[in-house]
Design an enzyme around this catalytic site. Structure first.
Site: not given
Ligand code: GAR
Length: 176
Positions: A12, A88, A105, A141, A170
């Site tokens: 996280g 998924i 991603h 993706d 990120e």
């Protein structure tokens, strides 16, 4: 103010970056498919509602997704943010949240969809690597990209160093 849910499965650190950022929306709930995800601690420390929905407890993907969908409706969510959520999603769930669900991603999509991106970049000998924020669509993706963070791969890089360098990027681009 728009209401945001963050879906997680692990550490996280991206959730933490979103919590710490000055978002124009409010994170009202965090859903984890793993009961021991450290991300849940981060949410609790920030006073955010949490829900554990364990995929293993449902007979199939659709049944699991239906429970998540209902939780999102109960929280009146406008935007779903996947942050290290490692399941998924079913076509039905994706359709229901199309245009309202984003993912981060760890590669420069459309390169290196799927898993083990850092390892694959190193094996190929690529010079550039990074991360992509994109809309979630039924194809894995493959949704439209919103932004990317780019770094240059160093000769000394290994999987761990690349992973941590990508994480830094990120945490910068996802809140944006
Ligand atoms: C991040 O690197 C994210 O890009 C990746 O999982 C990590 C989660 O880290 N996501 C995927 O691979 C999705 N296919 P975090 O739990 O510390 O935010």
């Amino acid at each position: 103010m728009i209401k945001i849910a963050v879906l997680v499965s692990g550490n996280g650190s991206n959730l933490q970056a979103l919590i710490d950022a000055n978002l124009s929306g409010q994170i009202v709930g965090v859903i984890s498919n793993k009961p021991n995800a450290f991300a849940l601690e981060r949410a609790k420390n920030a006073g955010i509602n949490t829900a554990v929905i364990e995929h293993k407890q449902y007979p199939n993907r659709e049944a699991f997704d239906a429970v998540m969908h209902q939780q999102l409706l109960d929280w009146k969510i406008d935007l779903v943010i996947l942050a290290g959520f490692m399941r998924i999603l079913s076509a039905k769930f994706v359709q229901a949240w199309q245009g309202k669900m984003v993912n981060i991603h760890p590669s420069l999509l459309p390169y290196y969809k799927g898993m083990h991106t850092h390892e694959r970049v190193l094996n190929t000998g690529d010079v550039w690597h990074g991360c992509t924020v994109h809309y979630v669509t039924a194809e894995l993706d493959a949704g439209q990209a919103l932004t990317q963070g780019v770094l240059k791969v160093n000769l000394q890089d290994d999987v761990d160093s690349l992973a941590s360098r990508v994480h830094v990027l990120e945490h910068l681009i996802y809140p944006q």
